[in-house]
Scaffold this active site. Structure first.
Site, PDB file in Angstrom:
ATOM      1  N   SER A  59       0.441  -1.417  -0.340  1.00  0.00           N
ATOM      2  CA  SER A  59      -0.456  -0.596  -0.056  1.00  0.00           C
ATOM      3  C   SER A  59       0.975   1.925   0.297  1.00  0.00           C
ATOM      4  CB  SER A  59      -0.865  -0.104   0.927  1.00  0.00           C
ATOM      5  OG  SER A  59      -2.058  -0.841   0.751  1.00  0.00           O
ATOM      6  N   LYS A  62       0.558   3.446  -2.482  1.00  0.00           N
ATOM      7  CA  LYS A  62      -1.273   4.766  -2.892  1.00  0.00           C
ATOM      8  C   LYS A  62      -0.285   5.811  -2.365  1.00  0.00           C
ATOM      9  CE  LYS A  62      -4.708   0.905  -1.177  1.00  0.00           C
ATOM     10  NZ  LYS A  62      -4.050   0.490  -0.069  1.00  0.00           N
ATOM     11  N   SER A 119      -6.271   3.054   4.167  1.00  0.00           N
ATOM     12  CA  SER A 119      -5.797   2.136   3.387  1.00  0.00           C
ATOM     13  C   SER A 119      -6.464   1.851   2.083  1.00  0.00           C
ATOM     14  CB  SER A 119      -5.042   1.656   3.624  1.00  0.00           C
ATOM     15  OG  SER A 119      -4.220   0.824   2.710  1.00  0.00           O
ATOM     16  N   LYS A 222       2.642   6.904   5.788  1.00  0.00           N
ATOM     17  CA  LYS A 222       2.211   5.377   5.252  1.00  0.00           C
ATOM     18  C   LYS A 222       1.994   3.952   5.511  1.00  0.00           C
ATOM     19  CE  LYS A 222      -1.542   3.986   3.116  1.00  0.00           C
ATOM     20  NZ  LYS A 222      -2.070   2.741   3.166  1.00  0.00           N
TER      21      LYS A 222
END
Length: 388
Positions: A59, A62, A119, A222
């Site tokens: 992730s 992202k 997320s 993140k």
């Protein structure tokens, strides 16, 4: 803080052997296969290990999806209040979710929160489809931006980081670069990364970055995990005018990735400091002027210089010194001939830490010098001939 200054003519050469400045204590060993830490306020690398090693990043992908989205907002092709019609593809996307529903309209602002804070893979796909028409076309945008940003270890295959048969990978080096560019290019949108929870459709989910609850100095960014990528984290920390980004990849557990990032960040903040040995507009020295209405001008630093350096045993002020280098005018020693324009570059001012150059700026005049009267010009001509 006062730093020592030296003044040399243009014949100045490098000082004796320049040693790499290193901290008294080396970077700690942490439970991560690769990492990189940068003070983005100065662009200084504080620690790294296997930072060019390519790996899947889950992730953390992202963050690039967010970067492209922020660019669209900046360009005016997207607005936070725009509504996005959610497709069945976005709604059905596997993994972590914001819990949007097919056929409903959702604001871009909410989708960004859903993508960054919780997320949401569904939110990422919805944004990608809205911006580019399809996730595939959006991925092409992501890879184009990666090339522009110099992310040479990176290939994206989707907007989420979910496992796929298509090649996808990045590195701690590239992700540190990306994090830096997010903060530098889009400071107005970085608040999304520090929000601790998000409620949508009556469902409240926490931000998966636990460091946000440890200190207000942690500002994002993140987390990521798949079985292929391991546990990874992009973390940002701001305190005392310093901004530190830490990238931790391929840890074995949730606890390990946060321990690694926290340990590295503490090391970077406590074992290094930012100094500003040169301040824009500081008067540095004077320079003689011939044929002008004045005999000399003061020269100034054109810009400030801020650098991150390791803390040592001696006071910083005793380890840093400045060297001013004024350019010769033909065969003459440093001298200016009138007329002289404002902001005329006359040399360089270089800062050294333990005999290692850490940066330089131009030296300039601030004041305009007009030609002197005929008698003054004759006197200066005689002076010049006698000194030849």
């Amino acid at each position: 803080m006062n730093f020592k200054k030296q003044l040399l003519a243009s014949s100045f050469f490098a000082l004796c052997g320049i040693a790499q400045a290193t901290p008294l204590m080396p970077a700690p060993s942490v439970p991560a296969k690769s990492f990189k830490m940068i003070d983005i306020s100065t662009g200084t690398v504080l620690a790294e290990h296997a930072s060019e090693e390519k790996t899947e990043i889950a992730s953390l992908t992202k963050v690039m999806t967010a970067y492209v989205t922020f660019a669209e907002l900046r360009n005016g092709t997207l607005d936070l209040d725009d509504t996005v019609l959610i497709s069945r593809k976005a709604w059905k996307t596997d993994g972590s979710k914001m819990f949007i529903e097919a056929g409903k309209k959702v604001k871009v602002d909410d989708l960004i929160k859903g993508m960054i804070i919780v997320s949401g893979n569904d939110a990422s796909v919805a944004l990608a489809e809205h911006i580019a028409g399809s996730e595939k076309r959006f991925v092409a945008l992501m890879n184009n931006y990666a090339q522009v940003l110099g992310m040479t270890d990176t290939v994206f295959a989707n907007a989420t980081g979910l496992p796929t048969r298509t090649e996808q990978h990045s590195s701690a080096r590239d992700l540190a670069n990306l994090a830096t560019r997010v903060f530098k290019d889009f400071p107005e949108y970085t608040h999304y990364f520090k929000e601790k929870e998000f409620t949508y459709n009556d469902i409240t989910q926490p931000n998966r970055n636990r460091l946000l609850n440890e200190s207000d100095s942690y500002t994002g960014m993140k987390t990521g995990y798949t079985a292929r990528s391991g546990y990874s984290l992009m973390s940002s920390f701001q305190e005392d005018s310093r901004e530190i980004v830490t990238i931790v990849l391929n840890s074995d557990s949730v606890a390990d990735r946060f321990m690694a990032a926290k340990t590295l960040t503490n090391y970077g903040f406590r074992r290094f400091t930012n100094v500003q040995p040169i301040v824009k507009g500081d008067a540095i020295t004077t320079m003689p002027v011939l044929y002008g209405d004045t005999d000399q001008v003061t020269v100034y630093a054109e810009a400030s210089l801020t650098k991150t350096i390791p803390l040592g045993v001696e006071p910083i002020s005793e380890e840093i010194y400045l060297v001013a280098k004024l350019g010769q005018n033909g065969e003459n020693k440093p001298v200016l001939f009138a007329p002289v324009e404002k902001n005329y570059i006359v040399g360089t001012l270089t800062a050294y830490h333990k005999d290692e150059e850490i940066g330089s700026v131009h030296l300039i005049t601030k004041d305009k010098v007009e030609e002197g009267n005929p008698l003054k010009k004759i006197k200066d001509w005689i002076k010049l001939k006698l000194s030849s």
